[in-house]
Scaffold this motif. Structure first.
Motif, mmCIF file in Angstrom:
data_model
loop_
_atom_site.group_PDB
_atom_site.id
_atom_site.type_symbol
_atom_site.label_atom_id
_atom_site.label_comp_id
_atom_site.label_asym_id
_atom_site.label_seq_id
_atom_site.Cartn_x
_atom_site.Cartn_y
_atom_site.Cartn_z
ATOM 1 N N GLY A 197 0.729 -1.115 -0.057
ATOM 2 C CA GLY A 197 0.111 0.139 0.066
ATOM 3 C C GLY A 197 0.673 1.308 -0.021
ATOM 4 O O GLY A 197 2.150 1.130 -0.050
ATOM 5 N N LYS A 233 6.493 1.851 -0.066
ATOM 6 C CA LYS A 233 7.163 2.228 -1.320
ATOM 7 C C LYS A 233 7.772 1.412 -2.040
ATOM 8 O O LYS A 233 8.851 1.354 -2.208
ATOM 9 N N SER A 234 6.966 0.471 -2.682
ATOM 10 C CA SER A 234 7.705 -0.730 -3.533
ATOM 11 C C SER A 234 7.807 -0.498 -4.900
ATOM 12 O O SER A 234 7.421 0.572 -5.552
ATOM 13 N N GLU A 235 8.440 -1.277 -5.791
ATOM 14 C CA GLU A 235 8.900 -1.123 -7.182
ATOM 15 C C GLU A 235 7.631 -1.130 -8.172
ATOM 16 O O GLU A 235 6.747 -1.889 -7.779
ATOM 17 N N ALA A 236 7.508 -0.002 -8.888
ATOM 18 C CA ALA A 236 6.137 -0.008 -9.654
ATOM 19 C C ALA A 236 6.649 -0.627 -11.228
ATOM 20 O O ALA A 236 7.515 -0.345 -11.614
ATOM 21 N N PHE A 248 5.278 -1.245 -15.116
ATOM 22 C CA PHE A 248 4.314 -0.333 -15.916
ATOM 23 C C PHE A 248 3.818 -1.417 -17.194
ATOM 24 O O PHE A 248 4.710 -2.308 -17.394
#
Lengths: 111, 116
Positions: free
Chosen positions: B98, B102-105, B107
């Motif tokens: 959540g 702050k984890s890896e995004a 795409f």
């Protein structure tokens, strides 16, 4: 509000050169900083993620550093190759605001 | 995992028509983000969800834009009516954890929208 700046907007280097891409951010209270690569007409590929407690991360020929106090991150590419040609984007996660992106550096590696 | 999957890859529509963009996040990810990319403005966050709940939609440009996430494996971004200035590449991204993690995004490949 976080602002992320990448300079230069474009860079052209000969093959084999080591190079540094720069990223600066205004809010030093970041949680992490992520570097991406984008090829023309494609999506974003994650390269490296640096958490706020870390100073650097390495993956192969890539090394990313983070200096929160100065609001800067750098992406170092060793022994550049034509296949490294792409746009490189940095993005930071601060407060409750997900990734805020810079406008990228367009890299051309000339054979 | 196949990664974040977006459809369609390309969409050409006439001004005034409704456009629906679709996204399937990576399985197990519980944060989902919609971004828009233009030459002038770069990548802009439109809206993001955590556990299927919209957290921040302040980036949605107008009431013509709406987004839903009916379940953990599907999200839509709808533009009604569409206008030529909506022409852009729309990206969906997902990450594990959540807003407190702050984890890896990751795409998707994006949907290139052209409104004529």
């Amino acid at each position: 509000k976080q602002e992320v700046t990448q300079i230069p907007a474009a860079l052209s280097v000969p093959e084999g050169e080591n190079l540094v891409l720069n990223c600066s951010f205004t809010d030093s209270a970041i949680y992490n900083l992520q570097w991406f690569r984008q090829d023309p007409g494609k999506g974003l590929t994650s390269l490296l993620l640096i958490q706020s407690s870390q100073r650097e991360q390495t993956s192969g020929r890539l090394n990313a550093s983070l200096d929160k106090s100065s609001g800067r991150s750098t992406l170092y590419i060793a022994a550049s190759q034509p296949g490294d040609s792409a746009t490189y984007l940095c993005a930071s996660y601060s407060g409750n605001t997900p990734l805020v992106f810079g406008k990228g550096t367009r890299l051309s590696v000339i054979a | 995992d196949a990664g974040v999957i977006q459809s369609p890859r390309h969409e050409v529509t006439e001004m005034g028509q409704e456009v629906t963009l679709r996204c399937k996040p990576i399985s197990g990810h519980n944060s989902l983000f919609w971004y828009r990319q233009t030459m002038m403005r770069g990548l802009e966050l439109l809206i993001y969800f955590n556990n299927n709940v919209p957290i921040d939609d302040s980036g949605m440009p107008e009431d013509r834009f709406s987004a839903k996430m009916p379940n953990a494996s599907f999200s839509t971004l709808k533009i009604q009516p569409s206008e030529p200035r909506d022409s852009a590449v729309y990206f969906c991204a997902s990450s594990l954890g959540g807003v407190s993690i702050k984890s890896e995004a990751f795409f998707g490949q994006g949907t290139r929208l052209t409104v004529v």
